[in-house]
Structures are given as C-alpha cells and as structure tokens.
Scaffold this motif. Structure first.
Motif, PDB file in Angstrom:
ATOM      1  N   PHE A 180       0.860  -1.190   0.000  1.00  0.00           N
ATOM      2  CA  PHE A 180       0.000   0.000   0.000  1.00  0.00           C
ATOM      3  C   PHE A 180       0.897   1.241   0.000  1.00  0.00           C
ATOM      4  O   PHE A 180       1.377   1.670   1.049  1.00  0.00           O
ATOM      5  N   GLY A 181       1.115   1.801  -1.180  1.00  0.00           N
ATOM      6  CA  GLY A 181       2.106   2.864  -1.301  1.00  0.00           C
ATOM      7  C   GLY A 181       1.593   4.128  -1.943  1.00  0.00           C
ATOM      8  O   GLY A 181       0.378   4.372  -2.013  1.00  0.00           O
ATOM      9  N   PRO A 182       2.517   4.953  -2.449  1.00  0.00           N
ATOM     10  CA  PRO A 182       2.131   6.203  -3.099  1.00  0.00           C
ATOM     11  C   PRO A 182       1.377   5.948  -4.401  1.00  0.00           C
ATOM     12  O   PRO A 182       1.656   4.978  -5.110  1.00  0.00           O
ATOM     13  N   VAL A 183       0.447   6.835  -4.702  1.00  0.00           N
ATOM     14  CA  VAL A 183      -0.303   6.803  -5.959  1.00  0.00           C
ATOM     15  C   VAL A 183       0.048   8.060  -6.741  1.00  0.00           C
ATOM     16  O   VAL A 183      -0.007   9.171  -6.204  1.00  0.00           O
ATOM     17  N   VAL A 184       0.398   7.886  -8.004  1.00  0.00           N
ATOM     18  CA  VAL A 184       0.841   8.994  -8.849  1.00  0.00           C
ATOM     19  C   VAL A 184      -0.054   9.086 -10.074  1.00  0.00           C
ATOM     20  O   VAL A 184      -0.482   8.063 -10.621  1.00  0.00           O
ATOM     21  N   ASP A 185      -0.320  10.312 -10.503  1.00  0.00           N
ATOM     22  CA  ASP A 185      -1.133  10.523 -11.701  1.00  0.00           C
ATOM     23  C   ASP A 185      -0.732  11.862 -12.321  1.00  0.00           C
ATOM     24  O   ASP A 185      -0.048  12.681 -11.686  1.00  0.00           O
ATOM     25  N   ALA A 186      -1.155  12.077 -13.557  1.00  0.00           N
ATOM     26  CA  ALA A 186      -1.044  13.386 -14.229  1.00  0.00           C
ATOM     27  C   ALA A 186       0.373  13.951 -14.183  1.00  0.00           C
ATOM     28  O   ALA A 186       0.600  15.081 -13.752  1.00  0.00           O
ATOM     29  N   VAL A 187       1.338  13.175 -14.671  1.00  0.00           N
ATOM     30  CA  VAL A 187       2.728  13.630 -14.711  1.00  0.00           C
ATOM     31  C   VAL A 187       2.936  14.542 -15.919  1.00  0.00           C
ATOM     32  O   VAL A 187       2.520  14.219 -17.033  1.00  0.00           O
ATOM     33  N   ARG A 188       3.589  15.668 -15.694  1.00  0.00           N
ATOM     34  CA  ARG A 188       3.821  16.638 -16.771  1.00  0.00           C
ATOM     35  C   ARG A 188       5.213  17.246 -16.591  1.00  0.00           C
ATOM     36  O   ARG A 188       5.552  17.697 -15.489  1.00  0.00           O
ATOM     37  N   VAL A 189       6.001  17.263 -17.648  1.00  0.00           N
ATOM     38  CA  VAL A 189       7.342  17.856 -17.623  1.00  0.00           C
ATOM     39  C   VAL A 189       7.399  18.960 -18.681  1.00  0.00           C
ATOM     40  O   VAL A 189       7.029  18.734 -19.831  1.00  0.00           O
ATOM     41  N   GLU A 190       7.853  20.144 -18.261  1.00  0.00           N
ATOM     42  CA  GLU A 190       7.954  21.284 -19.179  1.00  0.00           C
ATOM     43  C   GLU A 190       9.349  21.874 -19.109  1.00  0.00           C
ATOM     44  O   GLU A 190       9.943  21.937 -18.034  1.00  0.00           O
ATOM     45  N   SER A 191       9.866  22.289 -20.260  1.00  0.00           N
ATOM     46  CA  SER A 191      11.102  23.063 -20.247  1.00  0.00           C
ATOM     47  C   SER A 191      10.766  24.448 -19.734  1.00  0.00           C
ATOM     48  O   SER A 191       9.700  24.992 -20.022  1.00  0.00           O
ATOM     49  N   CYS A 192      11.666  25.030 -18.986  1.00  0.00           N
ATOM     50  CA  CYS A 192      11.332  26.214 -18.211  1.00  0.00           C
ATOM     51  C   CYS A 192      12.493  27.191 -18.260  1.00  0.00           C
ATOM     52  O   CYS A 192      13.448  27.065 -17.494  1.00  0.00           O
ATOM     53  N   LEU A 193      12.426  28.152 -19.160  1.00  0.00           N
ATOM     54  CA  LEU A 193      13.451  29.186 -19.222  1.00  0.00           C
ATOM     55  C   LEU A 193      13.472  29.951 -17.904  1.00  0.00           C
ATOM     56  O   LEU A 193      12.459  30.095 -17.231  1.00  0.00           O
ATOM     57  N   LEU A 194      14.639  30.472 -17.543  1.00  0.00           N
ATOM     58  CA  LEU A 194      14.759  31.152 -16.260  1.00  0.00           C
ATOM     59  C   LEU A 194      13.799  32.323 -16.151  1.00  0.00           C
ATOM     60  O   LEU A 194      13.386  32.700 -15.061  1.00  0.00           O
TER      61      LEU A 194
END
Length: 209
Positions: A180-194
C-alpha cells in the motif's frame, strides 16, 4: 538657460535604462503558459479492464518501464485525471522510469498529482522522485481520512536544471514497505526558461549532469 545638474542627468538616464530593460524583458519573456511541454502522461495506457493490473520489473507500462519491484495500474478509485492511475506498490515497493530528451543548461519543471493507497487504513507513504539519480522531490502522503472515492490528491511541483546531459531519466520510486504505497497521476514535464520560472524555483532547482 540653466543646465541640468550632472546628478539629475545620471538619475534620468538610469531611469530611462530601467524602463527600457523592463520593456525588453516584457517583450522577450514568454508567459508560463508558453513553457514547452516535453512529456505528459496520466497512465491511461495500456487500458486495463480489471480493477487493477500488476506489472513487474522489466515490463513496459505505456511510455514507462517498471524499473524495480512491482506496481499496479488501477481503475479502482478516484483519479486525478482520466480513468487510471499508478500505485507504486504492487505486491512490493516498485519504481517506474522514463527517459526524456533534455537540453543542456536548461531548467525543467516536473508536476504530478500525489495520493496514497487508502485500502489498508491510515498510512504515511514514502518515496522519491529523481532526475538522473538526483532526488528532486519526495512521495510523502498521509492517507488518514482518505477513501477510494476521495483520494485527496495534492499537486506537487519540482525543478531540475540539466547541465550536460542530452537525456534525463525521470524516476518515481516507492520506499513504502508492503503493498500500500504512493499513488501517482497526471505527470507533466515542461522546459522552463529562467524568465519563466519563479525566482524561488530557480534558487531551489536541483542541478544534474
């Protein structure tokens, strides 16, 4: 006619330069909405037809590889988006990983929804989110008061700055004992200029290579 004192001229020139710089940044700086999406996944593939399906180390889970232990793809409770989410504990603590194309000297923003499996009473989950082996966030979640119909998802945001690598391995790992552990959903990765990242994020971004 009296000439303008040197100090007044310097003040006026300084103010003009400040306005010019601010205007230039406003023109050149993209809004946060324009940050480029590198990867987005809500664990909707493969589509399962049971309450849950278990995947073991070495198996493919949509765009992810099960990197350790076992994980469950589930339809058996509320999801942050779509119809499926990922329990990082199948029969044992597990991990999933995904390789992403990344640009050198670029900061990336990782967003995801986090909850915990509520089926075994209150538990505090644990785990890590890593980029090329460097921890950028944790998977701590208290399931007290949560239920399958009200998972209590929280949205987490982490940053990393890629220094040298042309690819980055993003990994979610459970360190919670048992099933019974962590549940993850809706992962999103974006490049992010400073200029897009908030100041606090650029100070706390984890540098990886």
């Amino acid at each position: 006619m009296a000439s303008t004192p040197p100090r007044a001229r310097r003040t006026s020139i300084g103010a003009s330069l400040a306005v010019a710089v601010a205007t230039l940044l406003a023109v050149l700086s993209p809004s946060p909405a324009s940050a480029a999406v590198v990867f987005a996944d809500g664990f909707e593939n493969p589509v399962i037809f049971n309450d849950f399906t278990t995947f073991a180390a070495g198996q493919q889970l949509g765009p992810w590889t099960v990197a350790a232990g076992t994980v469950d793809l589930t339809r058996d409770w509320q999801h942050a988006e779509g119809n499926q989410s990922l329990d990082l504990n199948g029969y044992s603590p597990g991990a999933v990983a995904r390789s992403l194309p990344t640009t050198v000297l670029t900061t990336y923003r990782v967003r995801f929804a986090l909850a915990g499996n509520p089926d075994n009473g209150p538990v505090v989950t644990s785990g890590t989110v890593t980029a090329n082996g460097q921890t950028i966030d944790d998977l701590t979640f208290d399931t007290t008061g949560q239920s399958p119909s009200d998972m209590g998802y929280v949205y987490r945001t982490a940053y990393f700055t890629n220094v040298l690598s042309h690819s980055t391995t993003l990994r979610f790992t459970s360190t919670t004992p048992g099933a019974f552990g962590p549940v993850v959903d809706a992962v999103r990765v974006e490049s992010c200029l400073l200029v897009v990242c908030p100041a606090s994020a650029t100070r706390t971004a984890i540098r990886i290579s």
